[in-house]
Design an enzyme around this catalytic site. Structure first.
Site, PDB file in Angstrom:
ATOM      1  N   ASP A  29       0.857  -1.190   0.000  1.00  0.00           N
ATOM      2  CA  ASP A  29       0.000   0.000   0.000  1.00  0.00           C
ATOM      3  C   ASP A  29       0.895   1.243   0.000  1.00  0.00           C
ATOM      4  O   ASP A  29       1.845   1.319   0.775  1.00  0.00           O
ATOM      5  CB  ASP A  29      -0.899  -0.034   1.236  1.00  0.00           C
ATOM      6  CG  ASP A  29      -2.052   0.939   1.152  1.00  0.00           C
ATOM      7  OD1 ASP A  29      -3.207   0.497   1.183  1.00  0.00           O
ATOM      8  OD2 ASP A  29      -1.792   2.167   1.066  1.00  0.00           O
ATOM      9  N   ILE A  30       0.593   2.206  -0.873  1.00  0.00           N
ATOM     10  CA  ILE A  30       1.460   3.401  -0.960  1.00  0.00           C
ATOM     11  C   ILE A  30       1.219   4.390   0.176  1.00  0.00           C
ATOM     12  O   ILE A  30       2.005   5.309   0.361  1.00  0.00           O
ATOM     13  CB  ILE A  30       1.312   4.200  -2.280  1.00  0.00           C
ATOM     14  CG1 ILE A  30      -0.121   4.330  -2.717  1.00  0.00           C
ATOM     15  CG2 ILE A  30       2.233   3.726  -3.342  1.00  0.00           C
ATOM     16  CD1 ILE A  30      -0.323   5.513  -3.639  1.00  0.00           C
ATOM     17  N   ASN A  85     -12.779  -3.812   2.949  1.00  0.00           N
ATOM     18  CA  ASN A  85     -13.840  -2.799   2.999  1.00  0.00           C
ATOM     19  C   ASN A  85     -14.833  -2.938   1.848  1.00  0.00           C
ATOM     20  O   ASN A  85     -14.445  -3.283   0.729  1.00  0.00           O
ATOM     21  CB  ASN A  85     -13.220  -1.399   2.955  1.00  0.00           C
ATOM     22  CG  ASN A  85     -12.437  -1.069   4.212  1.00  0.00           C
ATOM     23  OD1 ASN A  85     -12.866  -1.404   5.317  1.00  0.00           O
ATOM     24  ND2 ASN A  85     -11.296  -0.431   4.061  1.00  0.00           N
ATOM     25  N   GLN A  90     -15.261   1.728   1.216  1.00  0.00           N
ATOM     26  CA  GLN A  90     -14.301   1.231   0.224  1.00  0.00           C
ATOM     27  C   GLN A  90     -13.956   2.356  -0.739  1.00  0.00           C
ATOM     28  O   GLN A  90     -14.805   2.808  -1.507  1.00  0.00           O
ATOM     29  CB  GLN A  90     -14.912   0.046  -0.540  1.00  0.00           C
ATOM     30  CG  GLN A  90     -13.989  -0.530  -1.600  1.00  0.00           C
ATOM     31  CD  GLN A  90     -14.653  -1.643  -2.410  1.00  0.00           C
ATOM     32  OE1 GLN A  90     -15.853  -1.874  -2.302  1.00  0.00           O
ATOM     33  NE2 GLN A  90     -13.876  -2.310  -3.235  1.00  0.00           N
ATOM     34  N   HIS A  96     -10.144  -5.669  -2.698  1.00  0.00           N
ATOM     35  CA  HIS A  96      -8.798  -5.822  -2.139  1.00  0.00           C
ATOM     36  C   HIS A  96      -8.874  -6.196  -0.678  1.00  0.00           C
ATOM     37  O   HIS A  96      -9.728  -5.714   0.059  1.00  0.00           O
ATOM     38  CB  HIS A  96      -7.951  -4.558  -2.336  1.00  0.00           C
ATOM     39  CG  HIS A  96      -8.609  -3.304  -1.868  1.00  0.00           C
ATOM     40  ND1 HIS A  96      -9.574  -2.655  -2.607  1.00  0.00           N
ATOM     41  CD2 HIS A  96      -8.457  -2.589  -0.742  1.00  0.00           C
ATOM     42  CE1 HIS A  96      -9.983  -1.583  -1.946  1.00  0.00           C
ATOM     43  NE2 HIS A  96      -9.329  -1.527  -0.804  1.00  0.00           N
ATOM     44  N   HIS A  98      -6.743  -6.099   2.782  1.00  0.00           N
ATOM     45  CA  HIS A  98      -5.588  -5.456   3.426  1.00  0.00           C
ATOM     46  C   HIS A  98      -4.949  -6.438   4.409  1.00  0.00           C
ATOM     47  O   HIS A  98      -5.661  -7.072   5.191  1.00  0.00           O
ATOM     48  CB  HIS A  98      -6.032  -4.251   4.274  1.00  0.00           C
ATOM     49  CG  HIS A  98      -6.658  -3.119   3.537  1.00  0.00           C
ATOM     50  ND1 HIS A  98      -6.015  -1.924   3.314  1.00  0.00           N
ATOM     51  CD2 HIS A  98      -7.895  -2.969   3.006  1.00  0.00           C
ATOM     52  CE1 HIS A  98      -6.827  -1.082   2.684  1.00  0.00           C
ATOM     53  NE2 HIS A  98      -7.977  -1.695   2.477  1.00  0.00           N
TER      54      HIS A  98
HETATM   55  P1  AMP Z   1      -9.931   1.066   0.775  1.00  0.00           P
HETATM   56  O1  AMP Z   1     -10.348   2.186   1.653  1.00  0.00           O
HETATM   57  O2  AMP Z   1     -10.124  -0.282   1.418  1.00  0.00           O
HETATM   58  O3  AMP Z   1     -10.524   1.151  -0.604  1.00  0.00           O
HETATM   59  O4  AMP Z   1      -8.356   1.208   0.637  1.00  0.00           O
HETATM   60  C1  AMP Z   1      -7.701   1.586  -0.534  1.00  0.00           C
HETATM   61  C2  AMP Z   1      -6.213   1.528  -0.249  1.00  0.00           C
HETATM   62  O5  AMP Z   1      -5.532   1.615  -1.494  1.00  0.00           O
HETATM   63  C3  AMP Z   1      -5.683   2.663   0.632  1.00  0.00           C
HETATM   64  O6  AMP Z   1      -5.040   2.084   1.774  1.00  0.00           O
HETATM   65  C4  AMP Z   1      -4.681   3.389  -0.293  1.00  0.00           C
HETATM   66  O7  AMP Z   1      -3.555   3.854   0.397  1.00  0.00           O
HETATM   67  C5  AMP Z   1      -4.325   2.309  -1.286  1.00  0.00           C
HETATM   68  N1  AMP Z   1      -3.868   2.779  -2.600  1.00  0.00           N
HETATM   69  C6  AMP Z   1      -4.443   3.713  -3.391  1.00  0.00           C
HETATM   70  N2  AMP Z   1      -3.759   3.869  -4.535  1.00  0.00           N
HETATM   71  C7  AMP Z   1      -2.727   2.990  -4.485  1.00  0.00           C
HETATM   72  C8  AMP Z   1      -1.632   2.667  -5.364  1.00  0.00           C
HETATM   73  N3  AMP Z   1      -1.483   3.270  -6.555  1.00  0.00           N
HETATM   74  N4  AMP Z   1      -0.748   1.730  -4.960  1.00  0.00           N
HETATM   75  C9  AMP Z   1      -0.867   1.120  -3.770  1.00  0.00           C
HETATM   76  N5  AMP Z   1      -1.882   1.364  -2.903  1.00  0.00           N
HETATM   77  C10 AMP Z   1      -2.789   2.300  -3.244  1.00  0.00           C
END
Ligand code: AMP
Ligand code: ZN
Length: 120
Positions: A29-30, A85, A90, A96, A98
Site C-alpha cells: 500500500d502506498i 472494505n 471502500q 482488495h 488489506h
Molecule cells: P480502501 O479504503 O479499502 O478502498 O483502501 C484503498 C487503499 O488503497 C488505501 O489504503 C490506499 O492507500 C491504497 N492505494 C491507493 N492507490 C494505491 C496505489 N497506486 N498503490 C498502492 N496502494 C494504493
C-alpha cells in the site's frame, strides 16, 4: 475502465509487487497504516465481497495466509490484521484485502525500504 488497480495489474501504474500468480496479485500500500501494509487483489476486475467469485476468493484467502506470514516474518511484526472494505468505506472500487502488520512500538519505514526487506 478507469480502475487504478486494473492499471496496476496491467503494469500501466508501477507498484511494489510482492506476489503474483494467474489469479491474484499482492503489492505494498502506498499510504500504509504501518510498515508492510499489503493489498491482495484479484487480477480480474470485480467490485467487492458480494461480486468476487468463490474460486477466486478461496484462492486469494489461501494465498493471503502465506503472504501475511512472509511479510510479518521479514519485518519481525508480532501480529497482523486482515481487513476488507465494502460500500461507502471502500475507496478503491476493485476488491482488495488489506494485510496490516501490527507492532508493539511505533515503527516507521519507507515503502521502498519495506519492499527491499520483503524481497531480499
Ligand atoms: P480502501 O479504503 O479499502 O478502498 O483502501 C484503498 C487503499 O488503497 C488505501 O489504503 C490506499 O492507500 C491504497 N492505494 C491507493 N492507490 C494505491 C496505489 N497506486 N498503490 C498502492 N496502494 C494504493
Ligand atoms: Zn479494477
Amino acid at each position: 475502465m478507469d480502475c487504478i488497480f486494473c492499471k496496476i495489474v496491467n503494469g500501466e501504474i508501477p507498484s511494489y509487487k510482492i506476489y503474483e500468480d494467474d489469479m491474484i496479485m499482492a503489492f505494498l500500500d502506498i499510504n500504509p497504516y504501518a510498515p508492510g501494509h499489503t493489498l491482495i487483489i484479484p487480477k480480474e476486475h470485480t467490485l467487492d465481497i458480494t461480486t468476487i467469485n468463490k474460486e477466486t476468493l478461496n484462492h486469494l484467502m489461501d494465498k493471503a495466509r502465506d503472504i501475511a506470514k512472509l511479510v510479518n516474518e521479514k519485518l519481525d511484526a508480532p501480529g497482523y490484521t486482515l481487513i476488507q472494505n465494502n460500500g461507502f468505506v471502500q475507496e478503491i472500487k476493485h476488491f482488495h484485502l488489506h494485510i496490516i502488520p501490527k507492532y508493539r512500538k511505533n515503527y516507521e519505514l519507507d515503502v521502498k525500504d519495506v519492499y527491499e526487506k520483503i524481497t531480499q
